[in-house]
Design a protein around this motif. Structure first.
Motif, mmCIF file in Angstrom:
data_model
loop_
_atom_site.group_PDB
_atom_site.id
_atom_site.type_symbol
_atom_site.label_atom_id
_atom_site.label_comp_id
_atom_site.label_asym_id
_atom_site.label_seq_id
_atom_site.Cartn_x
_atom_site.Cartn_y
_atom_site.Cartn_z
ATOM 1 N N PHE A 243 -49.116 12.153 68.946
ATOM 2 C CA PHE A 243 -49.207 13.595 68.720
ATOM 3 C C PHE A 243 -48.016 14.343 69.284
ATOM 4 O O PHE A 243 -47.331 13.860 70.191
ATOM 5 C CB PHE A 243 -50.495 14.152 69.368
ATOM 6 C CG PHE A 243 -51.757 13.519 68.882
ATOM 7 C CD1 PHE A 243 -52.249 13.807 67.613
ATOM 8 C CD2 PHE A 243 -52.458 12.638 69.683
ATOM 9 C CE1 PHE A 243 -53.414 13.226 67.165
ATOM 10 C CE2 PHE A 243 -53.625 12.052 69.243
ATOM 11 C CZ PHE A 243 -54.106 12.352 67.972
ATOM 12 N N GLN A 244 -47.826 15.546 68.719
ATOM 13 C CA GLN A 244 -46.886 16.520 69.262
ATOM 14 C C GLN A 244 -47.617 17.846 69.408
ATOM 15 O O GLN A 244 -48.630 18.094 68.742
ATOM 16 C CB GLN A 244 -45.682 16.699 68.329
ATOM 17 C CG GLN A 244 -44.780 15.466 68.241
ATOM 18 C CD GLN A 244 -43.575 15.703 67.357
ATOM 19 O OE1 GLN A 244 -43.551 16.649 66.586
ATOM 20 N NE2 GLN A 244 -42.578 14.849 67.471
ATOM 21 N N ILE A 245 -47.095 18.694 70.297
ATOM 22 C CA ILE A 245 -47.699 20.008 70.483
ATOM 23 C C ILE A 245 -47.732 20.747 69.142
ATOM 24 O O ILE A 245 -46.780 20.696 68.366
ATOM 25 C CB ILE A 245 -46.903 20.838 71.515
ATOM 26 C CG1 ILE A 245 -46.834 20.108 72.859
ATOM 27 C CG2 ILE A 245 -47.522 22.218 71.687
ATOM 28 C CD1 ILE A 245 -48.152 19.954 73.554
ATOM 29 N N SER A 246 -48.847 21.420 68.883
ATOM 30 C CA SER A 246 -49.087 22.235 67.672
ATOM 31 C C SER A 246 -49.529 21.409 66.466
ATOM 32 O O SER A 246 -49.775 21.976 65.392
ATOM 33 C CB SER A 246 -47.849 23.071 67.294
ATOM 34 O OG SER A 246 -47.527 23.967 68.345
ATOM 35 N N ASP A 247 -49.648 20.084 66.617
ATOM 36 C CA ASP A 247 -50.173 19.272 65.504
ATOM 37 C C ASP A 247 -51.622 19.653 65.204
ATOM 38 O O ASP A 247 -52.412 19.903 66.123
ATOM 39 C CB ASP A 247 -50.131 17.775 65.865
ATOM 40 C CG ASP A 247 -48.751 17.174 65.723
ATOM 41 O OD1 ASP A 247 -47.862 17.886 65.236
ATOM 42 O OD2 ASP A 247 -48.567 16.007 66.103
ATOM 43 N N ARG A 248 -51.956 19.717 63.918
ATOM 44 C CA ARG A 248 -53.337 19.917 63.500
ATOM 45 C C ARG A 248 -54.014 18.550 63.384
ATOM 46 O O ARG A 248 -53.423 17.600 62.860
ATOM 47 C CB ARG A 248 -53.402 20.646 62.153
ATOM 48 C CG ARG A 248 -52.924 22.074 62.207
ATOM 49 C CD ARG A 248 -53.902 22.991 62.905
ATOM 50 N NE ARG A 248 -55.169 23.116 62.185
ATOM 51 C CZ ARG A 248 -56.234 23.734 62.669
ATOM 52 N NH1 ARG A 248 -56.215 24.248 63.892
ATOM 53 N NH2 ARG A 248 -57.344 23.819 61.942
ATOM 54 N N VAL A 249 -55.241 18.458 63.892
ATOM 55 C CA VAL A 249 -55.922 17.171 63.898
ATOM 56 C C VAL A 249 -57.424 17.385 63.732
ATOM 57 O O VAL A 249 -57.980 18.378 64.198
ATOM 58 C CB VAL A 249 -55.624 16.406 65.219
ATOM 59 C CG1 VAL A 249 -56.085 17.200 66.419
ATOM 60 C CG2 VAL A 249 -56.250 15.028 65.201
ATOM 61 N N GLU A 250 -58.055 16.462 63.023
ATOM 62 C CA GLU A 250 -59.501 16.493 62.875
ATOM 63 C C GLU A 250 -60.098 15.446 63.798
ATOM 64 O O GLU A 250 -59.706 14.269 63.769
ATOM 65 C CB GLU A 250 -59.914 16.197 61.435
ATOM 66 C CG GLU A 250 -61.424 16.330 61.211
ATOM 67 C CD GLU A 250 -61.836 16.027 59.788
ATOM 68 O OE1 GLU A 250 -62.444 16.881 59.137
ATOM 69 O OE2 GLU A 250 -61.528 14.905 59.324
ATOM 70 N N VAL A 251 -61.031 15.851 64.651
ATOM 71 C CA VAL A 251 -61.610 14.958 65.651
ATOM 72 C C VAL A 251 -63.132 15.018 65.598
ATOM 73 O O VAL A 251 -63.715 15.901 64.977
ATOM 74 C CB VAL A 251 -61.125 15.335 67.069
ATOM 75 C CG1 VAL A 251 -59.656 15.013 67.248
ATOM 76 C CG2 VAL A 251 -61.386 16.812 67.352
#
Length: 569
Positions: A243-251
Motif C-alpha cells: 500500500f501507499q498513502i491515499s490508496d483506496r482499498v476494500e476490506v
C-alpha cells in the motif's frame, strides 16, 4: 425665489433657510459608506454624485479591469466618504475602502452566524499560513488539518472552506481554521459509519497511515487497523510493499469493539484460505517447485503458492555434506525443487526435503564399503575430535581421535594429519540412518596390546623414556617402541605447591616404575614415587649388607689376635 412656507403661512427667515439647507448634509459624515451615481468617467478619475453639495472623485485605479470594462454613466456604486471637503473644497470618496468595509461587514456577519468562507492559501509564515478570504487572515499550523502537515509549501495556491474563529475589525485581525470543519465532517461521517458497521461486512476505505505492523484505514470519520498478518495469505515483509498513502482499498471488518472503538480489518479474508486443501494438493512424496523467501539458521522457507510455505531443514539439504547454514546452499529468490516429507494443515506446516530429489549415495556406500574395507581419500577437514576423509561418492568418513593410534595419546588430529593429505583408513562401521561412516587409522596395523606390549612391560619393571606431553592430570612418557605411559600427578615426586609444566619439560629423560598394565583400556600407569622408594629401599639394604661384612671381618681379626697371643705365651 419662493420657498415652502410653514403651515402658519409665515415666511422663513434667512437663518431658518440655512439651517434647513445644512440638514440635507447631516448624514454625509466622514468614515461612512453611502451609495452614489456615476455622472462622468474621465481619463483617470470617475465623478460620483452622492446627493451632497458637490460631487466626489474616485481614481480609476480603484476599479478592476473587469469592472472598468462594464462601467457606464448612471451606474450605482458604494463609496466611502474620506473627506467632505479637502483643501480645494472637493468631496473625497473611495471605492476601495468601501469594498473593504463591506467585506469586513460580511465577515463579521459570517462569524456571528457561524458560516463558512472560502480561503486561498497565499504563503507560509511563522506559525502557520497567510490566507486570502477577501482580507488577509491567519491560519495557524495547528488548524490546517486533523494531523500535522509535513509539506506546507504544497498547500500554497489551494482553496479550502474555512471557519472564522476570531475577528477584530479595528485591528484588522482575522484567524481562521480548516481543522474545525474537518472535525465536524469527520464526526458526521463517524456517526454514519458506526451506525452501519458490522463484523464481516465489506467496506471501502482510504489508507491513512502506514507503520511497520500494519496500515490504518480511514473508513469515513473513523480509522481501522489492517494488521500486516491480515494483508495476505502469503508473506509480507512490510505494509509498504502492498500500500501507499491515499490508496483506496476494500476490506473486511474482522472485529468491532464498541466500548473501545477499535476496529480490526482484514484483506486476505476476502479470499479462501489456501491451507484448506494443502493435504490433498501436496501429498507426502510429491515433487514440488517453489521460491526461497526466507533463510534462518535452521533452514530455508520455500513459497509453493501465495500463502503456502514449506520448510527445508538444513539436515534435508544434502546427502553428502553437513550444511551448517542454508545460505551455503541456496539464496533468497532461488527457484528450487523439493519433495514433500510431511504435511500438518492444523499447524500450517509443510516439511520439505531437497536431497530427496537426488539418489541417496548412502545406498551405494553401504554395499561398496563393508566393514573392514580399506579405502583411500583426502583429509577434508580437522576438528578437535577427529579428521574427515572425503570419498569418491562425495561422502565424508570420520577417523575419530581414539582410532588414530594404538600406543600414543593423540591430543589433536593435527599431530598426525594435514588438510589435503592423502591417507588410507579402514571402514569400521556404516550407519545409513544417521548417515555416518566411521573410519579407523590405527586399524591399518596389528594391535600391539594383544600380546606384544603385555609381554614387554610388567608391573614392577623400571622403565625410562622421554616426556611427550604434559597435561593437567599428569605426564605422558614415550617408552620403548613408541608406547606411552602416564605418570599421574599423584605419582610424581613434585612438591604440592609445584606445577607440572614447570617441573617437567618436553623430551626430559624420566625413569619410573610400572605400576599397572591394562590391556583392556590400553594404558600403562607409571610412578616416579614408587621408583624412588624402591631406590631408597635398595640403598638401605646395600648399606646393611655392607655393615654385616665389616662386622664379620672384625670378628675374625679379633680371634686371630687371640690365637697369636696364646701361642706367644
Amino acid at each position: 425665489m419662493t420657498i415652502a412656507t410653514q403651515p402658519t403661512g409665515q415666511r422663513l427667515d434667512r437663518g431658518a433657510m440655512e439651517s434647513l439647507y445644512e440638514e440635507t448634509f447631516r448624514n454625509f459624515e466622514e468614515g461612512t459608506i453611502v451609495e452614489g451615481r456615476i455622472v462622468a468617467i474621465g481619463k483617470d478619475k470617475i465623478v460620483v454624485d452622492i446627493g451632497y453639495k458637490s460631487e466626489g472623485l474616485i481614481p480609476l485605479e480603484q476599479f478592476s479591469q473587469e469592472e472598468l470594462s462594464h462601467l457606464k454613466v448612471g451606474d450605482r456604486v458604494q463609496v466611502y466618504i474620506e473627506d467632505t471637503e479637502d483643501s480645494e473644497g472637493n468631496l473625497v470618496l473611495s471605492k476601495e475602502k468601501a469594498d473593504k468595509m463591506k467585506i469586513w461587514e460580511d465577515l463579521e456577519k459570517i462569524f456571528k452566524e457561524e458560516k463558512n468562507v472560502e480561503g486561498k492559501i497565499l504563503s507560509k509564515i511563522k506559525g502557520g499560513m497567510m490566507v486570502d478570504i477577501g482580507v488577509k487572515a491567519f491560519l495557524p499550523g495547528s488548524q490546517i488539518d486533523l494531523h500535522p502537515v509535513r509539506d506546507l509549501d504544497g498547500l500554497i495556491g489551494k482553496v479550502f472552506p474555512m471557519k472564522i474563529i476570531k475577528i477584530n475589525h479595528r485591528r484588522g485581525n482575522v484567524v481562521v481554521s480548516r481543522r474545525v470543519l474537518l472535525e465536524e465532517t469527520r464526526d458526521r461521517n463517524r456517526q454514519t459509519t458506526l451506525a452501519n458497521l458490522k463484523e464481516g461486512q465489506l467496506i471501502q476505505g482510504t489508507v491513512k497511515n502506514i507503520t511497520d505492523y500494519g496500515a490504518f484505514i480511514d473508513l469515513g470519520g473513523i480509522d481501522g487497523l489492517l494488521h500486516i498478518t491480515d494483508m495476505s495469505w502469503g508473506r509480507v515483509g512490510h505494509p509498504s510493499e502492498m500500500f501507499q498513502i491515499s490508496d483506496r482499498v476494500e476490506v473486511t471488518v474482522l472485529k468491532y469493539d464498541r466500548e473501545t472503538g477499535r476496529i480490526s480489518l482484514g484483506l486476505k479474508q476476502k479470499t479462501a484460505d489456501p491451507w484448506t486443501n494443502v493435504a490433498t494438493k501436496y501429498p507426502i512424496g510429491t515433487r514440488v517447485k517453489g521460491k526461497v523467501v526466507s533463510l534462518t539458521d535452521y533452514g530455508a522457507f520455500i513459497e509453493l503458492e501465495p500463502g503456502v510455505e514449506g520448510l527445508v531443514h538444513v539436515s534435508e539439504m544434502s546427502w553428502t555434506h553437513e550444511v551448517r547454514h542454508p545460505s551455503k546452499v541456496v539464496s533468497i529468490g532461488d527457484q528450487v525443487e523439493a519433495a514433500v516429507l510431511n504435511v500438518d494443515p492444523g499447524n500450517r506446516k509443510i516439511s520439505l526435503g531437497m536431497k530427496q530429489t537426488a539418489p541417496n549415495p548412502w545406498d551405494v556406500v553401504e554395499t561398496k564399503y563393508p566393514a573392514g574395507t580399506r579405502i583411500e581419500g583426502k583429509i577434508k577437514s580437522l576438528t578437535d575430535f577427529g579428521a574427515f576423509v572425503g570419498l569418491d561418492e562425495g561422502i565424508d568418513g570420520l577417523i575419530h581421535i581414539s582410532d588414530m593410534s594404538w600406543v600414543k595419546h593423540i591430543k589433536h588430529p593435527s599431530e598426525l594429519f594435514k588438510k589435503g593429505q592423502k591417507v588410507e583408513a579402514v571402514v569400521l562401521r556404516i550407519d545409513k540412518e544417521k548417515e555416518r561412516l566411521s573410519l579407523g587409522y590405527k586399524q591399518l596395523t596389528r594391535d600391539p596390546w594383544e600380546d606384544e606390549i603385555p609381554a614387554r612391560f610388567h608391573v614392577g619393571d623400571t622403565v625410562s623414556g622421554r616426556v611427550s606431553k604434559v597435561a593437567d592430570f599428569g605426564v605422558f612418557v614415550e617408552l620403548e617402541g613408541g608406547v606411552e605411559g602416564l605418570i599421574h600427578v599423584s605419582e610424581t615426586r613434585m612438591e604440592p605447591s609445584g606445577r607440572l609444566e614447570e617441573t617437567f619439560k618436553l623430551q626430559d629423560e624420566v625413569t619410573a616404575k610400572v605400576i599397572k598394565v591394562d590391556r583392556e583400556e590400553r594404558k600403562i600407569a607409571l610412578s616416579q614415587r614408587d621408583h624412588h622408594a624402591d631406590m631408597e629401599s635398595r640403598q638401605v639394604d646395600e648399606f646393611h649388607a655392607s655393615q654385616g661384612s665389616v662386622d664379620q671381618s672384625l670378628g675374625r681379626a679379633a680371634k686371630q689376635r687371640k690365637r697369636t697371643k696364646s701361642d706367644d705365651e
